[in-house]
Design a protein around this motif. Structure first.
Motif, PDB file in Angstrom:
ATOM      1  N   SER A 217      -7.607  -6.296   4.357  1.00 11.08           N
ATOM      2  CA  SER A 217      -7.112  -7.029   5.525  1.00 11.08           C
ATOM      3  C   SER A 217      -8.287  -7.589   6.316  1.00 11.08           C
ATOM      4  CB  SER A 217      -6.251  -6.118   6.404  1.00 11.08           C
ATOM      5  OG  SER A 217      -7.090  -5.216   7.079  1.00 11.08           O
TER       6      SER A 217
ATOM      7  N   HIS B 135      -6.124  -1.530   1.710  1.00 10.96           N
ATOM      8  CA  HIS B 135      -4.881  -0.841   1.383  1.00 10.96           C
ATOM      9  C   HIS B 135      -4.690  -0.822  -0.124  1.00 10.96           C
ATOM     10  CE1 HIS B 135      -0.823   0.676   1.913  1.00 10.96           C
ATOM     11  NE2 HIS B 135      -0.481  -0.155   0.943  1.00 10.96           N
TER      12      HIS B 135
ATOM     13  N   ASP C 221       4.155   4.990  -3.386  1.00  8.23           N
ATOM     14  CA  ASP C 221       2.795   4.806  -2.877  1.00  8.23           C
ATOM     15  C   ASP C 221       1.869   4.186  -3.918  1.00  8.23           C
ATOM     16  OD1 ASP C 221       3.665   6.019  -0.532  1.00  8.23           O
ATOM     17  OD2 ASP C 221       3.141   8.029  -1.244  1.00  8.23           O
TER      18      ASP C 221
END
Ligand SMILES: Nc1ncnc2c1ncn2[C@@H]1O[C@H](COP(=O)(O)OP(=O)(O)OP(=O)(O)O)[C@@H](O)[C@H]1O
Ligand SMILES: [Mg+2]
Length: 251
Positions: free
Chosen positions: A15, A21, A219
C-alpha cells in the motif's frame, strides 16, 4: 490433460503508506480438463486475487501460473492478452455487458477482436444463444433483460470462443436465489454436456455445491479441499456446511 497449474503462488499488495499485505501465501493446485472447481473462502481471503492472477490480469510477487502449458510470468503484456483472449472466458458478478450493444453484438465481441464478423461467427453466436435459451432475445439491449438473462448473455459471451477455462467471480452474487439456481444449473449443464472446465469463486456454499471439487481459502492460504465423489448435490452441500463450521470452531 492439465489445463491449469498454480505453483507456490504468492501475492503481496504494497500500500502507499508502505504497509504490506500478504493476500496469497504459497498456494498450489492443478486443474484437469473437464473439472468444475469452486474456490471458497470468507471475504478478504484472497479469492479474487487468485482469479486475477490465474487470468493474467495481475502479476504474482512469487510463484507461477501455468495456463495451457504456458508460464504466464514469462509472457509479455501482448502475449498475455493473446493467451487471455484465446484460452479464457470470464463471468463477473455484475455481468459487464456493453449497454449500447444488443445481446447478439455483445456475444459476438470475443469473435471479432481479431477479425470481422462473417457468417460462421454469426452462426456460432446464434448457436450459443440458443444453447442458453436466449434465441428470442438476441436483438434486445441489456437494459431490456432481467438480471438472470443478462448473466446468461454474459455466460454466452464467455463461452462463444470455446475457451479452455471459464472463470467466474461470484457469478450469482447479484441474483436472487431462484435466478441463482438457473445460472448454477447452466454451469452444471455446460460442465456435464460440453465438458467445460470451470473455476468459480464464491463464498456461497449452495453455489459451491454445484462443483465437483472445492478449494477453501483462508487468510490467503489453502486449508482444505473437498471432492464431491459419489455424493448428490444436497449431500455435498451438507459436507460443505460441516467443513465451514469446523473452520469456525477452529478459528
Ligand atoms: N489492490 C489491492 N491493494 C491492496 N490490498 C488489496 C488489493 N486487492 C485486494 N487487497 C487485499 O487483499 C486481501 C484479499 O482480497 P481479495 O479481493 O482477493 O478477497 P476476496 O476473497 O475476493 O474477498 P470478497 O469475498 O470480499 O470478494 C484483502 O485483505 C484485500 O483488502
Ligand atoms: Mg472477491
Amino acid at each position: 490433460m492439465e489445463i491449469l497449474r498454480v505453483e507456490h503462488l504468492q501475492k503481496v499488495y504494497q500500500s502507499r503508506g508502505g504497509a504490506a499485505h500478504l493476500a496469497l501465501d504459497d498456494v498450489s493446485f492443478a486443474v484437469e480438463a473437464g473439472t468444475f472447481l469452486a474456490v471458497m473462502g470468507p471475504s478478504g481471503s484472497g479469492k479474487t486475487t487468485l482469479l486475477n492472477l490465474v487470468a493474467g490480469l495481475d502479476r504474482p510477487t512469487g510463484g507461477s501460473v501455468i495456463l495451457a502449458d504456458q508460464r504466464l510470468d514469462r509472457l509479455s503484456e501482448e502475449q498475455l492478452a493473446r493467451v487471455r483472449r484465446r484460452y479464457l472466458g470470464f463471468v463477473f458478478q455484475d455481468f459487464h455487458l456493453l449497454d449500447p450493444l444488443t445481446v447478439e453484438e455483445n456475444v459476438l465481441l470475443p469473435l471479432t477482436l481479431e477479425r470481422a464478423a462473417r457468417e460462421p461467427e454469426i452462426a456460432r453466436v446464434r448457436e450459443v444463444l440458443a444453447r442458453l435459451g436466449l434465441a428470442d432475445k438476441r436483438d434486445r439491449f441489456p437494459f431490456e433483460l432481467s438480471g438472470g438473462e443478462q448473466q446468461r448473455v454474459a455466460i454466452a459471451r464467455a463461452i462463444v470462443h470455446r475457451p479452455a477455462l471459464l472463470l467466474a467471480d461470484e457469478p450469482t452474487g447479484n441474483l436472487d436465489s431462484a435466478t441463482s439456481r438457473i445460472i448454477l444449473e447452466t454451469f452444471a449443464d455446460l460442465h456435464r454436456a460440453d465438458g467445460a472446465t470451470m473455476l468459480m469463486v464464491t463464498h456461497d456454499p449452495f453455489a459451491a455445491s454445484y462443483a465437483e471439487r472445492i478449494l477453501m481459502l483462508k487468510d490467503g492460504r489453502l486449508y482444505a479441499e473437498l471432492l464431491r465423489g459419489a455424493d448428490d448435490r444436497p449431500a455435498f452441500y451438507q459436507r460443505i456446511i460441516d467443513a465451514l463450521s469446523a473452520l469456525e470452531v477452529a478459528a
